[in-house]
Design a protein around this motif. Structure first.
Motif, PDB file in Angstrom:
ATOM      1  N   ALA A  99     -48.083  92.626 -51.858  1.00 30.91           N
ATOM      2  CA  ALA A  99     -47.399  93.624 -52.683  1.00 30.91           C
ATOM      3  C   ALA A  99     -45.896  93.605 -52.429  1.00 30.91           C
ATOM      4  CB  ALA A  99     -47.972  95.014 -52.393  1.00 30.91           C
ATOM      5  N   ALA A 100     -45.494  93.493 -51.160  1.00 32.63           N
ATOM      6  CA  ALA A 100     -44.066  93.417 -50.847  1.00 32.63           C
ATOM      7  C   ALA A 100     -43.442  92.180 -51.477  1.00 32.63           C
ATOM      8  CB  ALA A 100     -43.868  93.413 -49.336  1.00 32.63           C
ATOM      9  N   SER A 101     -44.147  91.051 -51.437  1.00 31.73           N
ATOM     10  CA  SER A 101     -43.640  89.823 -52.059  1.00 31.73           C
ATOM     11  C   SER A 101     -43.533  89.983 -53.565  1.00 31.73           C
ATOM     12  CB  SER A 101     -44.555  88.647 -51.714  1.00 31.73           C
ATOM     13  OG  SER A 101     -44.614  88.428 -50.317  1.00 31.73           O
ATOM     14  N   GLY A 102     -44.532  90.646 -54.181  1.00 33.01           N
ATOM     15  CA  GLY A 102     -44.488  90.875 -55.624  1.00 33.01           C
ATOM     16  C   GLY A 102     -43.299  91.727 -56.031  1.00 33.01           C
ATOM     17  N   ILE A 103     -43.015  92.758 -55.241  1.00 32.51           N
ATOM     18  CA  ILE A 103     -41.831  93.596 -55.511  1.00 32.51           C
ATOM     19  C   ILE A 103     -40.564  92.753 -55.382  1.00 32.51           C
ATOM     20  CG2 ILE A 103     -40.475  95.542 -54.647  1.00 32.51           C
ATOM     21  CD1 ILE A 103     -43.172  96.837 -53.840  1.00 32.51           C
ATOM     22  N   GLY A 104     -40.534  91.869 -54.396  1.00 37.53           N
ATOM     23  CA  GLY A 104     -39.385  90.988 -54.238  1.00 37.53           C
ATOM     24  C   GLY A 104     -39.192  90.069 -55.436  1.00 37.53           C
ATOM     25  N   VAL A 105     -40.285  89.549 -55.982  1.00 42.21           N
ATOM     26  CA  VAL A 105     -40.207  88.698 -57.176  1.00 42.21           C
ATOM     27  C   VAL A 105     -39.613  89.472 -58.349  1.00 42.21           C
ATOM     28  CG1 VAL A 105     -41.587  87.474 -58.910  1.00 42.21           C
ATOM     29  CG2 VAL A 105     -42.084  87.170 -56.474  1.00 42.21           C
ATOM     30  N   LEU A 106     -40.078  90.708 -58.563  1.00 41.58           N
ATOM     31  CA  LEU A 106     -39.547  91.519 -59.655  1.00 41.58           C
ATOM     32  C   LEU A 106     -38.071  91.853 -59.426  1.00 41.58           C
ATOM     33  CD1 LEU A 106     -42.548  93.945 -60.315  1.00 41.58           C
ATOM     34  CD2 LEU A 106     -41.905  91.879 -61.561  1.00 41.58           C
ATOM     35  N   ALA A 107     -37.687  92.026 -58.158  1.00 36.49           N
ATOM     36  CA  ALA A 107     -36.271  92.287 -57.860  1.00 36.49           C
ATOM     37  C   ALA A 107     -35.410  91.085 -58.235  1.00 36.49           C
ATOM     38  CB  ALA A 107     -36.100  92.624 -56.376  1.00 36.49           C
ATOM     39  N   VAL A 108     -35.902  89.871 -57.976  1.00 38.54           N
ATOM     40  CA  VAL A 108     -35.165  88.668 -58.372  1.00 38.54           C
ATOM     41  C   VAL A 108     -34.979  88.645 -59.887  1.00 38.54           C
ATOM     42  CG1 VAL A 108     -35.233  86.150 -58.477  1.00 38.54           C
ATOM     43  CG2 VAL A 108     -35.893  87.328 -56.369  1.00 38.54           C
ATOM     44  N   PHE A 109     -36.035  88.974 -60.619  1.00 34.77           N
ATOM     45  CA  PHE A 109     -35.933  89.005 -62.081  1.00 34.77           C
ATOM     46  C   PHE A 109     -34.962  90.088 -62.543  1.00 34.77           C
ATOM     47  CE2 PHE A 109     -39.308  86.048 -62.274  1.00 34.77           C
ATOM     48  CZ  PHE A 109     -39.373  85.572 -63.572  1.00 34.77           C
ATOM     49  N   ALA A 110     -34.934  91.204 -61.841  1.00 36.78           N
ATOM     50  CA  ALA A 110     -34.052  92.303 -62.248  1.00 36.78           C
ATOM     51  C   ALA A 110     -32.584  91.952 -62.046  1.00 36.78           C
ATOM     52  CB  ALA A 110     -34.404  93.567 -61.460  1.00 36.78           C
ATOM     53  N   PHE A 111     -32.271  91.214 -60.973  1.00 36.66           N
ATOM     54  CA  PHE A 111     -30.873  90.964 -60.628  1.00 36.66           C
ATOM     55  C   PHE A 111     -30.352  89.607 -61.089  1.00 36.66           C
ATOM     56  CE2 PHE A 111     -32.062  94.172 -57.403  1.00 36.66           C
ATOM     57  CZ  PHE A 111     -31.062  95.103 -57.661  1.00 36.66           C
ATOM     58  N   CYS A 112     -31.252  88.700 -61.483  1.00 32.03           N
ATOM     59  CA  CYS A 112     -30.808  87.332 -61.789  1.00 32.03           C
ATOM     60  C   CYS A 112     -30.887  86.978 -63.264  1.00 32.03           C
ATOM     61  CB  CYS A 112     -31.613  86.330 -60.966  1.00 32.03           C
ATOM     62  SG  CYS A 112     -31.346  86.488 -59.195  1.00 32.03           S
ATOM     63  N   GLN A 113     -31.144  87.924 -64.126  1.00 27.93           N
ATOM     64  CA  GLN A 113     -31.072  87.708 -65.563  1.00 27.93           C
ATOM     65  C   GLN A 113     -30.789  89.045 -66.225  1.00 27.93           C
ATOM     66  OE1 GLN A 113     -33.610  88.802 -68.029  1.00 27.93           O
ATOM     67  NE2 GLN A 113     -34.417  90.077 -66.373  1.00 27.93           N
ATOM     68  N   GLU A 114     -30.177  89.002 -67.396  1.00 32.07           N
ATOM     69  CA  GLU A 114     -29.758  90.228 -68.068  1.00 32.07           C
ATOM     70  C   GLU A 114     -30.435  90.424 -69.417  1.00 32.07           C
ATOM     71  OE1 GLU A 114     -25.547  89.984 -68.373  1.00 32.07           O
ATOM     72  OE2 GLU A 114     -25.198  90.213 -66.205  1.00 32.07           O
ATOM     73  N   TYR A 115     -31.245  89.459 -69.843  1.00 33.59           N
ATOM     74  CA  TYR A 115     -31.831  89.573 -71.180  1.00 33.59           C
ATOM     75  C   TYR A 115     -32.910  90.647 -71.226  1.00 33.59           C
ATOM     76  CZ  TYR A 115     -33.751  88.399 -75.704  1.00 33.59           C
ATOM     77  OH  TYR A 115     -34.174  88.473 -76.993  1.00 33.59           O
ATOM     78  N   VAL A 116     -33.765  90.688 -70.222  1.00 25.74           N
ATOM     79  CA  VAL A 116     -34.847  91.676 -70.163  1.00 25.74           C
ATOM     80  C   VAL A 116     -34.482  92.697 -69.100  1.00 25.74           C
ATOM     81  CG1 VAL A 116     -37.292  92.069 -69.760  1.00 25.74           C
ATOM     82  CG2 VAL A 116     -36.549  89.978 -70.895  1.00 25.74           C
ATOM     83  N   GLN A 117     -34.084  93.874 -69.516  1.00 26.05           N
ATOM     84  CA  GLN A 117     -33.722  94.954 -68.615  1.00 26.05           C
ATOM     85  C   GLN A 117     -34.345  96.248 -69.112  1.00 26.05           C
ATOM     86  OE1 GLN A 117     -32.058  94.809 -65.803  1.00 26.05           O
ATOM     87  NE2 GLN A 117     -31.325  92.696 -65.881  1.00 26.05           N
ATOM     88  N   VAL A 118     -34.752  97.095 -68.166  1.00 21.77           N
ATOM     89  CA  VAL A 118     -35.298  98.409 -68.525  1.00 21.77           C
ATOM     90  C   VAL A 118     -34.117  99.330 -68.801  1.00 21.77           C
ATOM     91  CG1 VAL A 118     -36.722 100.339 -67.780  1.00 21.77           C
ATOM     92  CG2 VAL A 118     -37.322  98.008 -67.088  1.00 21.77           C
ATOM     93  N   GLN A 119     -33.891  99.621 -70.087  1.00 21.68           N
ATOM     94  CA  GLN A 119     -32.747 100.444 -70.483  1.00 21.68           C
ATOM     95  C   GLN A 119     -33.194 101.513 -71.472  1.00 21.68           C
ATOM     96  OE1 GLN A 119     -29.821  97.823 -72.095  1.00 21.68           O
ATOM     97  NE2 GLN A 119     -29.553  96.670 -70.183  1.00 21.68           N
ATOM     98  N   PRO A 120     -32.621 102.716 -71.400  1.00 19.62           N
ATOM     99  CA  PRO A 120     -32.941 103.776 -72.371  1.00 19.62           C
ATOM    100  C   PRO A 120     -32.535 103.348 -73.778  1.00 19.62           C
ATOM    101  CG  PRO A 120     -31.750 104.644 -70.463  1.00 19.62           C
ATOM    102  CD  PRO A 120     -31.667 103.161 -70.366  1.00 19.62           C
ATOM    103  N   GLY A 121     -33.346 103.721 -74.738  1.00 15.28           N
ATOM    104  CA  GLY A 121     -33.029 103.433 -76.124  1.00 15.28           C
ATOM    105  C   GLY A 121     -33.415 102.039 -76.579  1.00 15.28           C
ATOM    106  N   ARG A 122     -34.033 101.250 -75.699  1.00 18.84           N
ATOM    107  CA  ARG A 122     -34.474  99.910 -76.096  1.00 18.84           C
ATOM    108  C   ARG A 122     -35.948  99.753 -75.732  1.00 18.84           C
ATOM    109  NH1 ARG A 122     -30.645  95.270 -73.995  1.00 18.84           N
ATOM    110  NH2 ARG A 122     -31.845  94.144 -75.573  1.00 18.84           N
ATOM    111  N   PRO A 123     -36.836 100.415 -76.487  1.00 19.54           N
ATOM    112  CA  PRO A 123     -38.269 100.415 -76.131  1.00 19.54           C
ATOM    113  C   PRO A 123     -38.890  99.028 -76.153  1.00 19.54           C
ATOM    114  CG  PRO A 123     -37.911 101.311 -78.339  1.00 19.54           C
ATOM    115  CD  PRO A 123     -36.561 101.185 -77.706  1.00 19.54           C
TER     116      PRO A 123
END
Length: 479
Positions: free
Chosen positions: A45-69
């Motif tokens: 689980a810790a490794s999985g969270i780390g993988v998602l963190a890499v995706f969150a910080f290393c690309q900008e196309y897919v981001q969880v943002q208000p107003g973009r469902p």
């Protein structure tokens, strides 16, 4: 204590993930079993969270943002496309190997961009040493970094990559990474050789084409490449897209993304030629994660028409939707992950519990050793060779067959045998007596076969096995 192997009776190089194995063994030595048994889940689980963190910080196309469902929904689906739920609850090293591979490639990319400081280089060196010991396929990623360090400078506009804040050039860095990776793997190989086994772990040797003549080896490599490309549509689609991206970057003489792109292409081709795909998606998971990250990084940069406003958003959306379309099997298997875990419990865990309760301290044989070696204490003959070197050696020397199995079972004084017909059914000795079948009623997701077959080596042990199975039967799950 101090023995690496499926049993405590002798060394066996059964694992292709020695660091994961040693880490779990250390945890189980330090904490009670009732607590330590959750270590694989928590580490995954810790490794999985780390993988998602890499995706969150290393690309900008897919981001969880208000107003973009739409993008929010896409972000929620990313873990499923990566098959993280299945990798985490499977209790194996797959999620940790995905994180290590992603960090190796991304940190190397940052170094070529000139944004990786000395602490980052230190992390990269540590991952280079330990990553292959989490799973050997990290060597493919490091090989990709080395190739990228060689080919990117001549292809870039300036003739050299950007200078990093580290004094090392990308080529020097990649060479040090390779040296560290080989140092760790060579140390493990030396331990194996010192115990009279092959340099590579049994699990790698049993599934590899090592030992073949060169022409046969090349033919088998090409057949493996063809089979693997057809097996996982998502990985093949990502490879095709990234190769297209590579050609575009080379033509434009843009080196910004080239190190990451070249690393992915080289690592994927090496894996597809020399290793397996499948296995509940865990073998190629690190490549899918790296390819999907590259697809997202590229999606916002692609333009169908530079003069048409908004066209890049449309092309990016096409790339993302295509990736998820090829990922549909992973959505199905994510939904079926609880059934897969039920498969393990209702068949393999029950076989392990039976041998532990009825044959403790006595020799048994099987072709799926995980639960049996965890629960049962005593000699274990692995008829597939992963946990018994003499069996693997016979396979490689083409001595494996009915006579060999019959001789080994008697030599080890095996009292009970549990196998799956699709694996060794054709070479079961005629002297073995079939006593019972254990059939798991749920949909088969991860098992070799839904039916495990119990054998004895003669009539005397068959009578004993039947009696013990009848004693154990009330403990079986319903159905």
């Amino acid at each position: 204590f101090g023995v690496l192997g499926p049993t405590r009776l002798g060394y066996e190089s059964a694992s292709s993930s020695p660091l994961w194995t040693v880490t779990l063994a250390a945890v189980l030595r330090l904490v009670p079993l009732t607590v330590g048994i959750y270590a694989p889940l928590l580490l995954g689980a810790a490794s999985g969270i780390g993988v998602l963190a890499v995706f969150a910080f290393c690309q900008e196309y897919v981001q969880v943002q208000p107003g973009r469902p739409g993008v929010f929904l896409t972000a929620l689906l990313v873990p499923i496309a990566l098959f993280l739920p299945g990798l985490v609850v499977g209790g194996m090293e797959a999620a940790a190997s995905v994180l290590a591979a992603l960090l190796l490639a991304v940190l190397f990319q940052r170094h070529t961009e000139g944004t990786l400081g000395r602490p980052g280089v230190g992390v990269l060196f540590g991952l280079s040493l330990l990553g292959p010991l989490i799973r050997f396929e990290a060597m493919f990623v490091i090989a990709g970094c080395l190739v990228a360090a060689v080919v990117v400078p001549p292809l870039s506009r300036s003739g050299r990559p950007h200078l990093s804040v580290s004094p090392m050039s990308p080529l020097t860095l990649a060479l040090v990474m390779s040296a560290l990776a080989w140092a760790g793997v060579s140390a493990f190989a030396a331990v194996n050789l010192a115990h009279g086994q092959y340099a590579l772990p049994n699990s790698v040797m049993a599934k590899s084409d090592a030992g073949q003549s060169f022409p046969i080896f090349i033919r088998l490599v090409l057949l493996r490449l063809q089979s693997n490309l057809l097996e996982d549509g998502l990985l093949t689609a990502l490879l095709g897209f990234v190769i297209y991206r590579l050609v575009h970057l080379v033509r434009a003489r843009l080196c910004t993304e080239l190190p990451l792109v070249v690393t992915f292409v080289v690592a994927t081709l090496l894996h597809e030629m020399l290793a397996d795909t499948g296995g509940f998606f865990r073998y190629q998971a690190y490549l899918v994660a790296l390819g999907l990250l590259l697809a997202f990084r590229s999606a916002g940069q692609i333009r169908l028409d530079n003069n048409r406003a908004g066209s890049w958003q449309m092309m990016g959306a096409i790339v993302v939707m295509a990736a998820f379309a090829f990922a549909l099997p992973r959505f199905y298997f994510t939904a079926m992950t609880p059934v897969a875990m039920q498969n393990i419990y209702q068949q393999q865990a029950q076989v392990g519990a039976f041998f532990a309760s009825q044959y403790q301290g006595r020799a048994v044989a099987c072709d799926d050793i995980g639960e049996v070696s965890f629960q049962h204490q005593g000699r274990l003959l692995d008829v597939r060779g992963l946990g018994s070197f003499q069996v693997l050696k016979a396979l490689k020397e083409r001595r494996y067959g009915k006579d060999f199995l019959e001789s080994e079972a008697r030599k080890e004084d095996v009292r009970a045998i549990c196998i799956h017909a699709p694996i060794i059914g054709p070479v079961v000795p005629s002297s073995w007596v079939m006593v019972a079948e254990l059939t798991e009623p749920s949909t088969n997701i991860v098992m070799i076969s839904p039916t495990a077959i119990f054998y004895a080596i003669d009539d005397v042990t068959a009578a004993e096995l039947r009696r013990k199975l009848e004693m154990f039967e009330p403990r079986l799950p319903r159905g």
